[in-house]
Design a protein around this motif. Structure first.
Motif, PDB file in Angstrom:
ATOM      1  N   ALA A  22      -0.849   5.546  15.329  1.00  0.00           N
ATOM      2  CA  ALA A  22      -1.241   4.336  14.599  1.00  0.00           C
ATOM      3  C   ALA A  22      -0.029   3.724  13.906  1.00  0.00           C
ATOM      4  O   ALA A  22       0.142   2.493  13.898  1.00  0.00           O
ATOM      5  CB  ALA A  22      -2.339   4.654  13.589  1.00  0.00           C
ATOM      6  N   PHE A  26       1.631   0.054  14.564  1.00  0.00           N
ATOM      7  CA  PHE A  26       1.873  -0.875  13.469  1.00  0.00           C
ATOM      8  C   PHE A  26       3.317  -1.378  13.502  1.00  0.00           C
ATOM      9  O   PHE A  26       3.584  -2.556  13.276  1.00  0.00           O
ATOM     10  CB  PHE A  26       1.578  -0.193  12.128  1.00  0.00           C
ATOM     11  CG  PHE A  26       2.017  -0.993  10.933  1.00  0.00           C
ATOM     12  CD1 PHE A  26       1.261  -2.064  10.498  1.00  0.00           C
ATOM     13  CD2 PHE A  26       3.189  -0.668  10.253  1.00  0.00           C
ATOM     14  CE1 PHE A  26       1.661  -2.815   9.390  1.00  0.00           C
ATOM     15  CE2 PHE A  26       3.597  -1.407   9.153  1.00  0.00           C
ATOM     16  CZ  PHE A  26       2.828  -2.487   8.721  1.00  0.00           C
ATOM     17  N   GLY A  63      -4.484  11.420   5.539  1.00  0.00           N
ATOM     18  CA  GLY A  63      -3.091  11.037   5.757  1.00  0.00           C
ATOM     19  C   GLY A  63      -2.242  12.262   5.983  1.00  0.00           C
ATOM     20  O   GLY A  63      -2.710  13.404   5.867  1.00  0.00           O
ATOM     21  N   VAL A  86       2.066   8.651   6.619  1.00  0.00           N
ATOM     22  CA  VAL A  86       1.019   7.787   7.170  1.00  0.00           C
ATOM     23  C   VAL A  86      -0.286   8.069   6.436  1.00  0.00           C
ATOM     24  O   VAL A  86      -0.690   9.227   6.304  1.00  0.00           O
ATOM     25  CB  VAL A  86       0.784   8.045   8.678  1.00  0.00           C
ATOM     26  CG1 VAL A  86      -0.087   6.945   9.274  1.00  0.00           C
ATOM     27  CG2 VAL A  86       2.075   8.179   9.450  1.00  0.00           C
ATOM     28  N   ASP A  88      -4.313   6.991   6.557  1.00  0.00           N
ATOM     29  CA  ASP A  88      -5.371   6.334   7.318  1.00  0.00           C
ATOM     30  C   ASP A  88      -5.786   5.062   6.578  1.00  0.00           C
ATOM     31  O   ASP A  88      -5.939   5.063   5.353  1.00  0.00           O
ATOM     32  CB  ASP A  88      -6.564   7.284   7.461  1.00  0.00           C
ATOM     33  CG  ASP A  88      -7.644   6.751   8.372  1.00  0.00           C
ATOM     34  OD1 ASP A  88      -8.243   5.708   8.025  1.00  0.00           O
ATOM     35  OD2 ASP A  88      -7.902   7.387   9.403  1.00  0.00           O
ATOM     36  N   GLU A  89      -5.961   3.995   7.324  1.00  0.00           N
ATOM     37  CA  GLU A  89      -6.269   2.688   6.739  1.00  0.00           C
ATOM     38  C   GLU A  89      -7.443   2.743   5.763  1.00  0.00           C
ATOM     39  O   GLU A  89      -7.452   2.070   4.743  1.00  0.00           O
ATOM     40  CB  GLU A  89      -6.554   1.691   7.868  1.00  0.00           C
ATOM     41  CG  GLU A  89      -6.376   0.259   7.465  1.00  0.00           C
ATOM     42  CD  GLU A  89      -6.409  -0.681   8.659  1.00  0.00           C
ATOM     43  OE1 GLU A  89      -6.916  -1.786   8.459  1.00  0.00           O
ATOM     44  OE2 GLU A  89      -5.955  -0.305   9.748  1.00  0.00           O
ATOM     45  N   ARG A  90      -8.429   3.566   6.060  1.00  0.00           N
ATOM     46  CA  ARG A  90      -9.624   3.657   5.204  1.00  0.00           C
ATOM     47  C   ARG A  90      -9.330   4.252   3.830  1.00  0.00           C
ATOM     48  O   ARG A  90     -10.118   4.108   2.907  1.00  0.00           O
ATOM     49  CB  ARG A  90     -10.702   4.499   5.885  1.00  0.00           C
ATOM     50  CG  ARG A  90     -11.200   3.924   7.200  1.00  0.00           C
ATOM     51  CD  ARG A  90     -12.053   4.922   7.928  1.00  0.00           C
ATOM     52  NE  ARG A  90     -11.188   6.057   8.349  1.00  0.00           N
ATOM     53  CZ  ARG A  90     -11.624   7.155   8.914  1.00  0.00           C
ATOM     54  NH1 ARG A  90     -12.909   7.327   9.114  1.00  0.00           N
ATOM     55  NH2 ARG A  90     -10.793   8.097   9.273  1.00  0.00           N
ATOM     56  N   TYR A  91      -8.188   4.940   3.689  1.00  0.00           N
ATOM     57  CA  TYR A  91      -7.872   5.641   2.450  1.00  0.00           C
ATOM     58  C   TYR A  91      -6.698   5.021   1.692  1.00  0.00           C
ATOM     59  O   TYR A  91      -6.258   5.573   0.688  1.00  0.00           O
ATOM     60  CB  TYR A  91      -7.570   7.112   2.751  1.00  0.00           C
ATOM     61  CG  TYR A  91      -8.768   7.852   3.285  1.00  0.00           C
ATOM     62  CD1 TYR A  91      -9.708   8.392   2.424  1.00  0.00           C
ATOM     63  CD2 TYR A  91      -8.961   7.999   4.650  1.00  0.00           C
ATOM     64  CE1 TYR A  91     -10.815   9.082   2.908  1.00  0.00           C
ATOM     65  CE2 TYR A  91     -10.070   8.673   5.144  1.00  0.00           C
ATOM     66  CZ  TYR A  91     -10.984   9.213   4.277  1.00  0.00           C
ATOM     67  OH  TYR A  91     -12.076   9.883   4.756  1.00  0.00           O
ATOM     68  N   ARG A  92      -6.193   3.893   2.161  1.00  0.00           N
ATOM     69  CA  ARG A  92      -5.052   3.278   1.490  1.00  0.00           C
ATOM     70  C   ARG A  92      -5.459   2.738   0.127  1.00  0.00           C
ATOM     71  O   ARG A  92      -6.560   2.249  -0.063  1.00  0.00           O
ATOM     72  CB  ARG A  92      -4.462   2.172   2.359  1.00  0.00           C
ATOM     73  CG  ARG A  92      -3.808   2.768   3.583  1.00  0.00           C
ATOM     74  CD  ARG A  92      -3.065   1.772   4.403  1.00  0.00           C
ATOM     75  NE  ARG A  92      -2.621   2.440   5.637  1.00  0.00           N
ATOM     76  CZ  ARG A  92      -2.486   1.851   6.790  1.00  0.00           C
ATOM     77  NH1 ARG A  92      -2.724   0.559   6.902  1.00  0.00           N
ATOM     78  NH2 ARG A  92      -2.081   2.532   7.837  1.00  0.00           N
ATOM     79  N   ASN A 123       8.999  -3.486   6.104  1.00  0.00           N
ATOM     80  CA  ASN A 123       7.737  -2.869   5.691  1.00  0.00           C
ATOM     81  C   ASN A 123       7.615  -3.005   4.172  1.00  0.00           C
ATOM     82  O   ASN A 123       7.886  -2.076   3.412  1.00  0.00           O
ATOM     83  CB  ASN A 123       7.672  -1.411   6.132  1.00  0.00           C
ATOM     84  CG  ASN A 123       6.305  -0.800   5.932  1.00  0.00           C
ATOM     85  OD1 ASN A 123       5.497  -1.299   5.151  1.00  0.00           O
ATOM     86  ND2 ASN A 123       6.042   0.290   6.634  1.00  0.00           N
ATOM     87  N   ASN A 125       5.104  -3.228   2.130  1.00  0.00           N
ATOM     88  CA  ASN A 125       4.178  -2.335   1.423  1.00  0.00           C
ATOM     89  C   ASN A 125       4.817  -0.984   1.149  1.00  0.00           C
ATOM     90  O   ASN A 125       4.656  -0.418   0.067  1.00  0.00           O
ATOM     91  CB  ASN A 125       2.876  -2.172   2.199  1.00  0.00           C
ATOM     92  CG  ASN A 125       2.021  -3.416   2.167  1.00  0.00           C
ATOM     93  OD1 ASN A 125       2.111  -4.217   1.239  1.00  0.00           O
ATOM     94  ND2 ASN A 125       1.205  -3.597   3.184  1.00  0.00           N
TER      95      ASN A 125
END
Length: 150
Positions: A22, A26, A63, A86, A88-92, A123, A125
């Protein structure tokens, strides 16, 4: 939400593989990934060179951060080299990245080591995240070379 961190084992390889792929997507560098799941499983169980920490929340891998140990000649001691962080998008935005970096900081402190890694300059972020942690950021060109026998 509770976040725990632990050292990864070969049984975590499929989760780490998913997260790393992932990240590569990105960053637009999926063609650069040449490792296989079997390579990752082997590296986590046998090599002793490759390490990872995973973050869990509600029994889900949220992550990971991968790293290696090296010797830093300028400081004359060990250095923890971070490969990839990294989440996971759901946990950012929920503290997973901070928990992972704190887990690495503990490992570095145990060995009296500094930490070092590369960040893609675009990047934003990641740059903001590291700045919030108090990380010293500086520009440097990274050279990569894959020599071949001629």
């Amino acid at each position: 939400m509770s976040i725990t961190t632990r050292s990864a084992t070969s049984t975590d390889a499929s989760h780490i593989d998913r997260l790393l792929r992932a990240l590569a997507e990105f960053e637009g560098v999926t063609a650069d990934l040449t490792f296989t799941l079997a390579d990752l499983e082997r590296a986590l169980s046998e090599s002793g060179q490759f390490h990872a920490v995973v973050a869990e929340s509600d029994d889900q891998i949220a992550g990971c951060v991968t790293y290696t140990w090296d010797f830093a000649i300028w400081s004359g001691g060990p250095i923890l080299r971070v490969d990839d962080l990294v989440v996971d998008e759901r946990y950012r935005g929920l503290g997973v990245g901070t928990a992972l970096m704190q887990a690495l900081a503990e490992r570095a402190l145990e060995r009296g080591a500094n930490m070092r890694w590369e960040v893609e300059p675009n990047n934003e972020n990641a740059l903001k995240f590291y700045a919030r942690l108090g990380v010293s950021l500086r520009n440097k060109i990274v050279a990569r070379w894959s020599p071949t026998k001629g």
